[in-house]
Design a protein around this motif. Sequence first.
Motif, PDB file in Angstrom:
ATOM      1  N   MET A   1       1.228   3.079 -11.565  1.00 37.01           N
ATOM      2  CA  MET A   1       1.091   2.594 -10.188  1.00 37.01           C
ATOM      3  C   MET A   1       1.002   3.734  -9.194  1.00 37.01           C
ATOM      4  SD  MET A   1       3.625  -0.631  -9.913  1.00 37.01           S
ATOM      5  CE  MET A   1       3.603  -1.954 -11.103  1.00 37.01           C
ATOM      6  N   LYS A   2       1.826   4.728  -9.411  1.00 38.02           N
ATOM      7  CA  LYS A   2       1.794   5.883  -8.507  1.00 38.02           C
ATOM      8  C   LYS A   2       0.425   6.536  -8.522  1.00 38.02           C
ATOM      9  CE  LYS A   2       6.654   7.241  -8.550  1.00 38.02           C
ATOM     10  NZ  LYS A   2       7.631   8.125  -9.198  1.00 38.02           N
TER      11      LYS A   2
ATOM     12  N   SER B   1      -2.116   4.228  -6.834  1.00 36.08           N
ATOM     13  CA  SER B   1      -1.904   4.198  -5.398  1.00 36.08           C
ATOM     14  C   SER B   1      -2.432   5.472  -4.747  1.00 36.08           C
ATOM     15  CB  SER B   1      -0.406   4.034  -5.145  1.00 36.08           C
ATOM     16  OG  SER B   1      -0.134   3.982  -3.788  1.00 36.08           O
ATOM     17  N   LYS B   2      -2.146   6.580  -5.363  1.00 32.02           N
ATOM     18  CA  LYS B   2      -2.600   7.847  -4.793  1.00 32.02           C
ATOM     19  C   LYS B   2      -4.121   7.940  -4.789  1.00 32.02           C
ATOM     20  CE  LYS B   2      -2.170  12.827  -4.888  1.00 32.02           C
ATOM     21  NZ  LYS B   2      -2.998  12.761  -3.672  1.00 32.02           N
TER      22      LYS B   2
ATOM     23  N   LEU C   1       0.808  -1.209   0.000  1.00 26.98           N
ATOM     24  CA  LEU C   1       0.000   0.000   0.000  1.00 26.98           C
ATOM     25  C   LEU C   1       0.843   1.262   0.000  1.00 26.98           C
ATOM     26  CD1 LEU C   1      -2.936  -0.753   2.435  1.00 26.98           C
ATOM     27  CD2 LEU C   1      -2.711  -1.255   0.020  1.00 26.98           C
TER      28      LEU C   1
ATOM     29  N   ASP D   1      -5.384   5.713  -2.009  1.00 27.89           N
ATOM     30  CA  ASP D   1      -5.079   6.279  -0.694  1.00 27.89           C
ATOM     31  C   ASP D   1      -6.009   7.438  -0.364  1.00 27.89           C
ATOM     32  OD1 ASP D   1      -3.058   4.574   0.122  1.00 27.89           O
ATOM     33  OD2 ASP D   1      -1.490   5.743  -0.839  1.00 27.89           O
TER      34      ASP D   1
ATOM     35  N   ILE E   1       5.368   2.253 -13.735  1.00 31.94           N
ATOM     36  CA  ILE E   1       5.533   2.832 -12.396  1.00 31.94           C
ATOM     37  C   ILE E   1       4.714   4.108 -12.240  1.00 31.94           C
ATOM     38  CG2 ILE E   1       7.225   3.918 -10.856  1.00 31.94           C
ATOM     39  CD1 ILE E   1       9.078   1.660 -11.403  1.00 31.94           C
TER      40      ILE E   1
ATOM     41  N   LYS F   1       2.763   5.018   4.342  1.00 26.06           N
ATOM     42  CA  LYS F   1       1.479   5.642   4.640  1.00 26.06           C
ATOM     43  C   LYS F   1       0.886   5.104   5.932  1.00 26.06           C
ATOM     44  CE  LYS F   1      -1.070   7.691   2.232  1.00 26.06           C
ATOM     45  NZ  LYS F   1      -1.320   9.138   2.185  1.00 26.06           N
TER      46      LYS F   1
ATOM     47  N   PHE G   1       4.139   3.001  -3.578  1.00 29.24           N
ATOM     48  CA  PHE G   1       4.305   4.088  -4.540  1.00 29.24           C
ATOM     49  C   PHE G   1       3.881   5.433  -3.987  1.00 29.24           C
ATOM     50  CE2 PHE G   1       4.197   0.249  -7.007  1.00 29.24           C
ATOM     51  CZ  PHE G   1       5.370   0.409  -7.720  1.00 29.24           C
ATOM     52  N   SER G   2       3.813   5.522  -2.683  1.00 30.19           N
ATOM     53  CA  SER G   2       3.608   6.833  -2.092  1.00 30.19           C
ATOM     54  C   SER G   2       4.907   7.609  -2.246  1.00 30.19           C
ATOM     55  CB  SER G   2       3.314   6.718  -0.600  1.00 30.19           C
ATOM     56  OG  SER G   2       2.554   5.585  -0.349  1.00 30.19           O
TER      57      SER G   2
END
Lengths: 231, 231
Positions: B133-134, B137-138, A90, B141, B130, A99, A93-94
Amino acid sequence: MPEIINSNHCKACIYKGLLFGGLNDDELNLLNRNKKEMLFKKGEIISTEGQDIAAFLYLKQGLVKLYKQSPNNKDQIISIAKPRDFISLLSMFSLSTYKYSISALEDSVVCSLDMEALKEVIKNNGAFAIDIMKKMSKMYDDIIEKRFEINKKHLRGRIAYILIFFSTHIYQQDEFELPISRREIAELIEMTTENVIRILSEFRKDKIIHIDGKRIKLLDPDRLESVCKLG
Amino acid sequence: MPEIINSNHCKACIYKGLLFGGLNDDELNLLNRNKKEMLFKKGEIISTEGQDIAAFLYLKQGLVKLYKQSPNNKDQIISIAKPRDFISLLSMFSLSTYKYSISALEDSVVCSLDMEALKEVIKNNGAFAIDIMKKMSKMYDDIIEKRFEINKKHLRGRIAYILIFFSTHIYQQDEFELPISRREIAELIEMTTENVIRILSEFRKDKIIHIDGKRIKLLDPDRLESVCKLG
DNA sequence: CGCGGCTTTGATGTTCATCAAGTAAAGTGG
DNA sequence: CCACTTTACTTGATGAACATCAAAGCCGCG
């Protein structure tokens, strides 16, 4: 402090097929180079939110919680992860920091790969990239879906839900030792500690479960199931 | 039925830099081949959960909601997406079908790329993988964090939150037209329609906002902010 | 014109958090 | 090892927050 333990080369890892089945020897060598396997004792913190992300972690044995810390001693547990889960997925890729925090609910063995090496492999192996995305997407979807399910339910339904969760998904047994405190249950299903206790007591009086401290036995799983659905 | 509209080649797209900045001409040509740009009228459904995933969508203009359908007429709105959002990202790697439904809250222009072509590009371009993915993921989140934030708040805080959300993040104005009904607000912040209305009325009586149907004007943003924080 | 969907307000009762107070268990330092 | 402190667990009483039910006005649409 976790104890570093000996481990096989990734090539020989019994968990290889989980995610790394499609990698060639070069790629596995790269991942293996900075690999560590660590044993965390129950209660130990595996990673803390805000820390720099250095490793890609997966859980080989044990049980951990992912959670967000809150100021006034009221953490929020996001999810419980079990063996074969990719527990740092999770945060992967922050922007450079974790996180969520992760800590061990039981003695746990964690395999740690170098994050840069892993990203290198992703860059050069598109099929692998897609596998990672699928895993990541599923993990997120599960969390979101679980959140909505829990929030729809009344308190009795939530407790039923969590008991069934431990019984069915974690221990595969009607009788088990709760790995978390009443308070942590509260943090996981968004209610107060008092009400967790109260409702567990109600279930006991109703002969749906038997309680001895952290030891729980489901006496009437069918009724529990229906409380979960209707409550 | 959406109207298909003419569009530039991806190479010339003003939104290219959002995600496709690092792609070469071959890759852009591949993506462009089955590209469609579509205009959805307010209220039209863009995709339905359970449908096969054929396209990778992003929103060029307008406003849409992502939601899960529920049996008894009680949908759950997951998120509101605005221009430049990749609205099919969340379903992209599910097992072949969309996880959420998407519909247009305002007339919306959606760019649709062939999903297989996109996956092909991902497979062959790791850096792009990538980037995806970023973004993914964001997006996840943000949804999770927003969910927790909303659930912590009392009803007044939730309404304040959503008013600030529209004012600050969507319209960048103190005065705006609500793009959703009272009931949809309820579906978004997990409360009943009646209470949405009740609390909006309270805010009106307290002179925090001015209401004229769907037209809202924030009279006292500071107070609203503090209700959001404390409530 | 009437029907259904959206909006509004009030009355009522349920669900739940909070407060309080006490017991048990577990860790801490002399 | 025992006094001490802290943390976990437990139960009851109370009131606040909220959902539900009911009734009515409004508007757009076939």
